[in-house]
Design an enzyme around this catalytic site. Sequence first.
Site, PDB file in Angstrom:
ATOM      1  N   ALA A 151       3.010  -0.071  11.853  1.00 20.12           N
ATOM      2  CA  ALA A 151       3.955  -1.087  11.368  1.00 20.12           C
ATOM      3  C   ALA A 151       4.787  -1.754  12.466  1.00 20.12           C
ATOM      4  O   ALA A 151       5.675  -2.555  12.157  1.00 20.12           O
ATOM      5  CB  ALA A 151       4.883  -0.540  10.279  1.00 20.12           C
ATOM      6  N   ALA A 152       4.482  -1.475  13.735  1.00 17.51           N
ATOM      7  CA  ALA A 152       5.236  -2.138  14.810  1.00 17.51           C
ATOM      8  C   ALA A 152       4.961  -3.648  14.771  1.00 17.51           C
ATOM      9  O   ALA A 152       5.887  -4.464  14.882  1.00 17.51           O
ATOM     10  CB  ALA A 152       4.858  -1.564  16.169  1.00 17.51           C
ATOM     11  N   GLY A 153       3.697  -4.010  14.590  1.00 17.03           N
ATOM     12  CA  GLY A 153       3.339  -5.438  14.513  1.00 17.03           C
ATOM     13  C   GLY A 153       3.993  -6.095  13.298  1.00 17.03           C
ATOM     14  O   GLY A 153       4.505  -7.216  13.382  1.00 17.03           O
TER      15      GLY A 153
ATOM     16  N   THR B  67       0.759 -10.696  20.722  1.00 15.93           N
ATOM     17  CA  THR B  67       1.494  -9.480  21.073  1.00 15.93           C
ATOM     18  C   THR B  67       0.567  -8.566  21.874  1.00 15.93           C
ATOM     19  O   THR B  67      -0.630  -8.474  21.598  1.00 15.93           O
ATOM     20  CB  THR B  67       2.034  -8.763  19.818  1.00 15.93           C
ATOM     21  OG1 THR B  67       0.937  -8.477  18.947  1.00 15.93           O
ATOM     22  CG2 THR B  67       3.035  -9.628  19.075  1.00 15.93           C
ATOM     23  N   LEU B  68       1.154  -7.905  22.887  1.00 18.47           N
ATOM     24  CA  LEU B  68       0.349  -7.137  23.847  1.00 18.47           C
ATOM     25  C   LEU B  68       0.777  -5.677  23.892  1.00 18.47           C
ATOM     26  O   LEU B  68       0.675  -5.023  24.931  1.00 18.47           O
ATOM     27  CB  LEU B  68       0.490  -7.775  25.241  1.00 18.47           C
ATOM     28  CG  LEU B  68       0.209  -9.296  25.315  1.00 18.47           C
ATOM     29  CD1 LEU B  68       0.665  -9.872  26.652  1.00 18.47           C
ATOM     30  CD2 LEU B  68      -1.277  -9.563  25.101  1.00 18.47           C
TER      31      LEU B  68
ATOM     32  N   SER C 173      10.010   3.659   9.246  1.00 18.15           N
ATOM     33  CA  SER C 173      10.352   3.475  10.665  1.00 18.15           C
ATOM     34  C   SER C 173      11.004   2.125  10.945  1.00 18.15           C
ATOM     35  O   SER C 173      11.428   1.862  12.073  1.00 18.15           O
ATOM     36  CB  SER C 173       9.093   3.616  11.524  1.00 18.15           C
ATOM     37  OG  SER C 173       8.261   2.486  11.354  1.00 18.15           O
TER      38      SER C 173
ATOM     39  N   GLU D 108      -4.486  -8.861   4.092  1.00 14.07           N
ATOM     40  CA  GLU D 108      -4.884  -7.716   3.257  1.00 14.07           C
ATOM     41  C   GLU D 108      -5.016  -8.107   1.785  1.00 14.07           C
ATOM     42  O   GLU D 108      -5.109  -7.242   0.919  1.00 14.07           O
ATOM     43  CB  GLU D 108      -3.902  -6.549   3.427  1.00 14.07           C
ATOM     44  CG  GLU D 108      -4.121  -5.827   4.744  1.00 14.07           C
ATOM     45  CD  GLU D 108      -3.241  -4.605   4.934  1.00 14.07           C
ATOM     46  OE1 GLU D 108      -3.527  -3.815   5.843  1.00 14.07           O
ATOM     47  OE2 GLU D 108      -2.248  -4.453   4.179  1.00 14.07           O
TER      48      GLU D 108
ATOM     49  N   GLY E 105       1.974  -6.692   4.125  1.00 14.22           N
ATOM     50  CA  GLY E 105       2.888  -7.649   3.501  1.00 14.22           C
ATOM     51  C   GLY E 105       4.240  -7.013   3.222  1.00 14.22           C
ATOM     52  O   GLY E 105       5.289  -7.535   3.635  1.00 14.22           O
TER      53      GLY E 105
ATOM     54  N   GLY F 163       1.720  -1.144   3.726  1.00 15.05           N
ATOM     55  CA  GLY F 163       1.069  -2.424   3.392  1.00 15.05           C
ATOM     56  C   GLY F 163       1.650  -3.482   4.313  1.00 15.05           C
ATOM     57  O   GLY F 163       2.877  -3.589   4.431  1.00 15.05           O
TER      58      GLY F 163
ATOM     59  N   ASN G 109       0.832  -1.213   0.000  1.00 17.12           N
ATOM     60  CA  ASN G 109       0.000   0.000   0.000  1.00 17.12           C
ATOM     61  C   ASN G 109       0.858   1.251   0.000  1.00 17.12           C
ATOM     62  O   ASN G 109       1.934   1.255   0.604  1.00 17.12           O
ATOM     63  CB  ASN G 109      -0.850   0.102   1.280  1.00 17.12           C
ATOM     64  CG  ASN G 109      -1.895  -0.992   1.385  1.00 17.12           C
ATOM     65  OD1 ASN G 109      -2.431  -1.447   0.387  1.00 17.12           O
ATOM     66  ND2 ASN G 109      -2.179  -1.413   2.610  1.00 17.12           N
TER      67      ASN G 109
HETATM   68  O1  RIB Z   1       0.258  -2.485   9.668  1.00 16.52           O
HETATM   69  C1  RIB Z   1       0.442  -1.191   9.131  1.00 16.52           C
HETATM   70  C2  RIB Z   1      -0.018  -1.160   7.716  1.00 16.52           C
HETATM   71  O2  RIB Z   1      -1.400  -1.413   7.668  1.00 16.52           O
HETATM   72  C3  RIB Z   1       0.160   0.168   7.042  1.00 16.52           C
HETATM   73  O3  RIB Z   1       1.410   0.316   6.429  1.00 16.52           O
HETATM   74  C4  RIB Z   1      -1.003   0.227   6.070  1.00 16.52           C
HETATM   75  O4  RIB Z   1      -0.628   0.132   4.743  1.00 16.52           O
HETATM   76  C5  RIB Z   1      -1.929  -0.908   6.474  1.00 16.52           C
HETATM   77  O5  RIB Z   1      -1.886  -1.911   5.577  1.00 16.52           O
END
Ligand code: RIB
Length: 311
Positions: A251-253, A220-221, A293, A140, A41, A39, A11
């Site tokens: 995007a941490a996850g 994850t918590l 990041s 997604e 992926g 995104g 994305n």
């Molecule tokens: O997990 C974060 C992502 O979720 C973002 O980068 C966004 O594109 C959505 O897909």
Amino acid sequence: MRSIAVIGSLNMDIVNWVEKAPLPGETIRALATAYVPGGKGANQAVAAARAGAMVEMIGGVGQDDYGEALLENLRASGVRTEGVLLEPGVSTGIAFITVDALGENSIILAAGANGKLTPEKIGTEDRFAFRPDMVVLQNEIPYPTVAYALTYFAAMEKYIIYNPAPALKLPEDDYRKINLLILNETEAAVLTGGAVGSAEEVRNAAEILVECGCREVIITLGGRGLFYRNRERNMMFFLNAFKVPVIDTTAAGDTFVGAYAAALAEGLPVREVLRFASAAAALTVTRKGAQTSIPERADIDLFLRDRQCRK
Ligand code: RIB
């Protein structure tokens, strides 16, 4: 070193940083706005590659400027992109993201080319840049494509990491095809149909998920850390998160998932893999945006060395 294929979304994130997310009917001003490669992926692929793994991305983008920019960013991060299809007549996926002053985000997705990734377009691994040892999936892209990849790669005895985000209830049969399920509390609540908040609820949810058939589960918590459960080795434990200032959790996850895959591909023991992935995710929340990041290997090693010295 084992190789990883990430099958999933790409994305362009259109991000507004705001003081407080708007209420229904309210108009507010953004503090800042940016276009950031994202995104789930692609983020996971970038996280794994920057952590040092051999990674290829399988997915789709539109034949537009966003798609080109996303592919360029993947390549610059060391991800092979031959498996990303250029979809005619459809735009690249877009995520509209709002991040508030606490670093929490809300996201609206316009699937675009991600929604066109059918099972036939995944095909067999012969069309991939290399035959992967490990496959990483999220939600997604259309679920029939995820289900196809689970069945195909499980039959080939590949190690499958599945991050069911955004969450949806899985057909029972698909759990048995998953080696490792990585999900947050909200996703765990959707999959198990119960509340997941307290330590006991987290343990119960992980138990339900391994009983459904996946071999390992990580819930994850956020700032509280994670819970790890391994059915075959009868292991379970909580692990604390690293304490860091939170700027943006986007995007941490994904970084956790990608860095976990990379460390596992190196053959590190599970506690080290978890620590490595937690460090990568911690670094991500200290910076703004998705792929902007995600840390490089050297940053993660330095962060871990620094924490070791402070013990
Ligand atoms: O997990 C974060 C992502 O979720 C973002 O980068 C966004 O594109 C959505 O897909």
